[in-house]
Design a protein around this motif. Structure first.
Motif, mmCIF file in Angstrom:
data_model
loop_
_atom_site.group_PDB
_atom_site.id
_atom_site.type_symbol
_atom_site.label_atom_id
_atom_site.label_comp_id
_atom_site.label_asym_id
_atom_site.label_seq_id
_atom_site.Cartn_x
_atom_site.Cartn_y
_atom_site.Cartn_z
ATOM 1 N N GLN A 119 0.827 -1.214 0.000
ATOM 2 C CA GLN A 119 0.000 0.000 0.000
ATOM 3 C C GLN A 119 0.857 1.258 0.000
ATOM 4 O O GLN A 119 0.651 2.183 -0.791
ATOM 5 C CB GLN A 119 -0.877 0.038 1.261
ATOM 6 C CG GLN A 119 -2.198 -0.680 1.179
ATOM 7 C CD GLN A 119 -2.938 -0.567 2.499
ATOM 8 O OE1 GLN A 119 -2.835 -1.442 3.343
ATOM 9 N NE2 GLN A 119 -3.675 0.520 2.677
ATOM 10 N N ASN B 143 2.604 1.813 -3.238
ATOM 11 C CA ASN B 143 1.680 2.276 -4.283
ATOM 12 C C ASN B 143 1.352 3.759 -4.132
ATOM 13 O O ASN B 143 1.121 4.460 -5.116
ATOM 14 C CB ASN B 143 0.390 1.459 -4.246
ATOM 15 C CG ASN B 143 0.556 0.087 -4.890
ATOM 16 O OD1 ASN B 143 1.580 -0.178 -5.514
ATOM 17 N ND2 ASN B 143 -0.433 -0.765 -4.733
ATOM 18 N N ARG B 144 1.321 4.215 -2.882
ATOM 19 C CA ARG B 144 1.005 5.625 -2.640
ATOM 20 C C ARG B 144 2.167 6.546 -3.010
ATOM 21 O O ARG B 144 1.968 7.737 -3.257
ATOM 22 C CB ARG B 144 0.653 5.821 -1.159
ATOM 23 C CG ARG B 144 -0.649 5.162 -0.740
ATOM 24 C CD ARG B 144 -0.772 5.126 0.776
ATOM 25 N NE ARG B 144 -1.980 4.439 1.221
ATOM 26 C CZ ARG B 144 -2.223 4.092 2.480
ATOM 27 N NH1 ARG B 144 -1.326 4.377 3.423
ATOM 28 N NH2 ARG B 144 -3.346 3.467 2.802
ATOM 29 N N ALA C 132 -8.571 1.112 2.290
ATOM 30 C CA ALA C 132 -9.676 1.767 1.592
ATOM 31 C C ALA C 132 -10.123 0.922 0.404
ATOM 32 O O ALA C 132 -9.315 0.225 -0.228
ATOM 33 C CB ALA C 132 -9.249 3.154 1.117
ATOM 34 N N GLU C 133 -11.410 1.004 0.107
ATOM 35 C CA GLU C 133 -11.977 0.224 -1.001
ATOM 36 C C GLU C 133 -11.256 0.532 -2.313
ATOM 37 O O GLU C 133 -11.005 -0.363 -3.123
ATOM 38 C CB GLU C 133 -13.470 0.541 -1.127
ATOM 39 C CG GLU C 133 -14.200 -0.299 -2.161
ATOM 40 C CD GLU C 133 -14.351 -1.754 -1.744
ATOM 41 O OE1 GLU C 133 -14.404 -2.622 -2.632
ATOM 42 O OE2 GLU C 133 -14.409 -2.015 -0.520
ATOM 43 N N LYS C 134 -10.907 1.800 -2.527
ATOM 44 C CA LYS C 134 -10.277 2.190 -3.788
ATOM 45 C C LYS C 134 -8.870 1.620 -3.940
ATOM 46 O O LYS C 134 -8.307 1.625 -5.047
ATOM 47 C CB LYS C 134 -10.232 3.707 -3.899
ATOM 48 C CG LYS C 134 -9.368 4.397 -2.857
ATOM 49 C CD LYS C 134 -9.395 5.910 -3.031
ATOM 50 C CE LYS C 134 -8.503 6.594 -1.991
ATOM 51 N NZ LYS C 134 -8.515 8.062 -2.160
ATOM 52 N N GLU C 135 -8.273 1.147 -2.818
ATOM 53 C CA GLU C 135 -6.914 0.591 -2.883
ATOM 54 C C GLU C 135 -6.909 -0.894 -3.237
ATOM 55 O O GLU C 135 -5.836 -1.470 -3.454
ATOM 56 C CB GLU C 135 -6.194 0.811 -1.550
ATOM 57 C CG GLU C 135 -5.878 2.268 -1.258
ATOM 58 C CD GLU C 135 -5.070 2.439 0.019
ATOM 59 O OE1 GLU C 135 -3.916 2.882 -0.059
ATOM 60 O OE2 GLU C 135 -5.604 2.112 1.114
ATOM 61 N N THR D 67 -6.837 -3.198 -5.554
ATOM 62 C CA THR D 67 -6.593 -3.211 -7.003
ATOM 63 C C THR D 67 -5.658 -4.361 -7.362
ATOM 64 O O THR D 67 -4.965 -4.916 -6.497
ATOM 65 C CB THR D 67 -5.925 -1.891 -7.430
ATOM 66 O OG1 THR D 67 -4.638 -1.799 -6.771
ATOM 67 C CG2 THR D 67 -6.782 -0.691 -7.068
#
Length: 770
Positions: free
Chosen positions: A679, A682-683, A742-745, A747
């Motif tokens: 995570q 990715n950020r 978070a849901e958007k993460e 992927t």
């Protein structure tokens, strides 16, 4: 085959294969015309094969013959007055040689029915010793250490301090040469893990990679020794020695509150309390003049043993059990001797009688604690005698105790009865079979108890840290050496007696012990001294010639590859992922654990009948703070050879099992850490190669080589395609652990990078000091 499954299989095999060599005993190298030493050549043979019947234990002695002391061995045989077991320089008249070389079953020794047998080499050794004069020596560990002259060596330019001269001298003797120095980042990871138990930060990696001069190396050692995490790393060893746990053991196994003692240990290591004071406070802080609460808290060391809360027990039986535990912890953990063998009879190998044992026992027998304290329906967090820690204590003198609320803390500590409780030798060690009364004393074979010392625990503490005591400094120096090199100079860390291993470098051990005392029992100085040596800084590369000559690396012609401890595996995963909560001290925490373990090992009473997992930051504390229930210790540390803490332990085994590989592949902590690191990566950037490079640095503490980066990048792309084609499996993979997601993460990129990070955590190099 899917590349992930292929990597997992390969990693599994690698994990199984690492370090599986069969360990050989230390070899004694003899040279022509060499004068044999009783301590190093003869006594080990006699102790293994002869002392059972002809040693210190008078109850088991055969034919009235005793071979462990010269006056008895040289004397006329009681059953054959005209003969002698040993006559120096006269082989043909020495009955011991005639018997061990005889082929007549009625004459030979050891007798066939004993199932003991001397090798041809053993017989030849004893033969040569008698021919040379059969000279006895006091046991090496009971002779006060002396600082011998630092030996001269051919490659003196290699040596950085005195340690190297002793090591190189032994290497030269057996035809070995030291390895080159390890690569800079390998050294950085090594010193960081040895000092703090944590991997180095990215900032330290960059600094050390750019400048690895001696000045920078020493400065970084000082920096790491000054971090609070140093005290936490050292405390893991001391928790094993002090048998710290968060429950009482036995059937009910209820909760206890000894954790302020753990906070004190961390604090003591961090402020570099001299070792002689560190020991004195723990043995007898309550008996010091005007004892402070801190000094009294230190005596919790003696009270960490198990307690029963079961109804119907005989109070005196368990009170005696507790005193036995204190005595055995003192002798094993601080003196490195197996006094517990003399609880029921005279020691069979060492010069400790049963009387000696109960004289030592009597120092601890004057505490007002009980064997049983009544009603067990409610858990009792501490047993009498106790220390109350008030809120104002934690704001002032005891400000190192991490207590967040306003309630009082209660800890089991030591106290002394005003009237001496009589102590008796117990027949066969049975609590209700007292025989002869004895009084506080210490084994004369170690060091006579001075007449002007108090006949209580304070006197015992003074005796323990007296400069004339031959064991205390040797034992601690050896413990620190073991922590750093994986094996002590004396391999049998808890047994410096006749049956223990001989020191591989006796002159070095003695030099370090004396130097340690001369420099004020300074622990941080000792650690830096070892880490600054060229011996420590060698690479771990193994050459066939060295492996043939010295498979166990006894002579330290290379650095040993050592898997880090169970607690530090957890710490490395948490720190490298960014999850680690660096709070120092406080109550123990309950991280992820398979369901049903406590429920399967409980009486169904008390606060600990079921396991209630902690939440939020408590899930991400260092391994030192993991809650230890004695009847059901935490599974992950146990799988990686952690101590179950039911008794004093001074060393841990290092095994390699399939369960360890399965933990690294499937444990929620590892998977959550992999997801969280993915995570964060990715950020920070979209470039997959840059992400992998950073992950590699954080986990393996070095830069990836070109071929490694190529393989990992290809693996990431392969996994990315797999998840893009199967989006329904992503959520199940990444939704592990309780850290926010978070849901958007959720992927394909997160899932693929998580797989790469998991693979990195499963490399042998990750959890190995190389």
């Amino acid at each position: 085959m899917n590349i992930f499954r292929f990597l997992c299989a390969a990693l599994f095999i690698l994990f199984l294969g690492s370090g599986c060599g069969v360990e050989k005993e230390n070899e004694i190298h003899l040279f022509e015309n060499e004068q044999l030493s009783y301590n190093f050549h003869i006594r080990p043979i006699l102790s293994d094969k002869c002392f059972v019947c002809h040693g210190p234990d008078g109850n088991k002695r055969e034919a009235g013959l005793r071979l462990d002391i010269p006056e008895e061995a040289y004397a006329a045989l009681k059953e054959s007055p005209g003969k002698h077991a040993i006559i120096p320089n006269e082989l043909s008249r020495s009955e011991i040689f005639l018997r061990i070389s005889s082929l007549d079953p009625n004459e030979m020794m050891p007798p066939p029915e004993s199932n003991l047998q001397l090798s041809k080499e053993d017989i030849e050794m004893i033969k040569k010793w008698i021919e040379q004069g059969a000279e006895y020596e006091p046991h090496w560990a009971f002779v006060p250490p002396k600082k011998s002259i630092v030996p001269k060596i051919n490659n003196s330019d290699w040596a950085r301090n005195e340690i190297d001269f002793f090591i190189a001298s032994k290497m030269n003797r057996v035809g070995l040469k030291p390895n080159p120095e390890a690569k800079s980042l390998e050294l950085l990871k090594r010193i960081s893990l040895d000092i703090t138990g944590l991997p180095p930060t990215i900032e330290l990696i960059k600094k050390f990679d750019e400048d690895n001069s001696d000045q920078v190396y020493g400065n970084i050692i000082d920096h790491l020794l000054g971090l609070p995490s140093y005290g936490e790393k050292m405390a893991v060893l001391w928790m094993d020695i002090s048998r710290y746990a968060d429950s009482y053991g036995y059937q009910d196994d209820n909760i206890r509150t000894q954790w302020p003692y753990r906070d004190w240990v961390i604090h003591s290591f961090n402020k570099n309390l001299p070792y002689d004071q560190f020991i004195t406070w723990q043995l007898a802080g309550d008996l010091l003049p005007n004892a402070s609460k801190e000094q009294i808290l230190a005596t919790a060391f003696n009270r960490n043993h198990k307690y029963t809360e079961e109804g119907g027990v005989i109070e005196e039986e368990y009170r005696i059990e507790y005193i036995l535990d204190k005595t055995n912890t003192f002798s094993k953990g601080l003196l490195g001797i197996t006094m517990e063998c003399a609880q029921c009879h005279d020691h069979k190998y060492d010069p400790f009688s049963q009387e000696n044992y109960y004289q030592l026992f009597s120092f601890f027998n004057n505490t007002p604690e009980k064997g049983y304290e009544g009603d067990v329906s409610q858990s009792k967090p501490a047993k009498t005698p106790i220390l109350w820690i008030e809120r104002n204590d934690t704001d002032q003198l005891l400000n190192f105790v991490n207590h967040q609320d306003t309630s009082k803390l209660i800890v089991s500590v030591m106290d002394e009865l005003e009237t001496r409780r009589p102590t008796y030798i117990l027949d066969r060690g049975v609590y209700d079979a007292p025989t002869i009364e004895v009084f506080p004393n210490t084994p004369e074979s170690v060091f006579p108890f001075p007449q002007d010392f108090e006949k209580n625990r304070l006197g015992l503490a003074k005796w323990t840290v007296d400069k004339k005591n031959p064991l205390t400094a040797r034992v601690f120096v050896n413990l620190v050496w073991q922590e750093i090199f994986g094996k002590g100079i004396v391999k049998s860390t808890g047994d410096f007696g006749m049956q223990g291993e001989l020191p591989s470098h006796p002159e070095l051990l003695d030099w370090l012990a004396v130097d340690f005392i001369e420099n004020g029992w300074n622990i941080k100085r000792l650690v830096k001294q070892i880490l600054s040596s060229s011996t420590y800084r060698q690479s771990s590369k193994i050459e066939k010639q060295k492996l043939d000559i010295d498979p166990d690396n006894t002579y330290l012609a290379r650095s040993s590859r050592i898997r880090i401890s169970a607690e530090n595996i957890r710490d490395l995963i948490l720190e490298s992922s960014g999850l680690l909560v660096k709070e120092i001290g406080g109550p123990s925490v309950k991280p992820y654990q398979p369901e049903g373990l406590w429920e399967a090992a409980t009486s169904g009473r008390g606060e600990l009948k079921t396991y209630t997992q902690d939440k939020d930051e408590k899930l991400y504390r260092r391994g030192l703070y993991t809650f230890i229930k004695l009847t059901s210790p935490p599974p992950m540390p146990i799988i990686f050879d952690g101590s179950n803490r039911d008794q004093c332990e001074v060393n841990r085994g290092r095994t390699n099992t399939p369960l360890q590989a399965l933990v690294m592949l499937n444990d929620p902590l590892v998977l959550e850490a992999s997801r969280v690191l993915a995570q964060n990566l990715n950020r920070s950037t979209k470039d997959s190669e840059s992400k992998i490079r950073v992950a590699f640095q954080r986990i393996l503490c070095r830069n990836p080589q070109a071929n490694e980066l190529k393989v990992l990048t290809a693996y990431f792309k392969d996994e990315l395609l797999r998840f893009e084609g199967n989006p329904e499996i992503i959520a199940q993979l990444v939704q592990v652990g309780e850290s926010p997601l978070a849901e958007k993460e959720i992927t394909p990129e997160l899932a693929a990078m998580m797989q790469v990070v998991t693979a990195l955590y499963n490399l042998e190099e990750t959890i190995t000091k190389i």
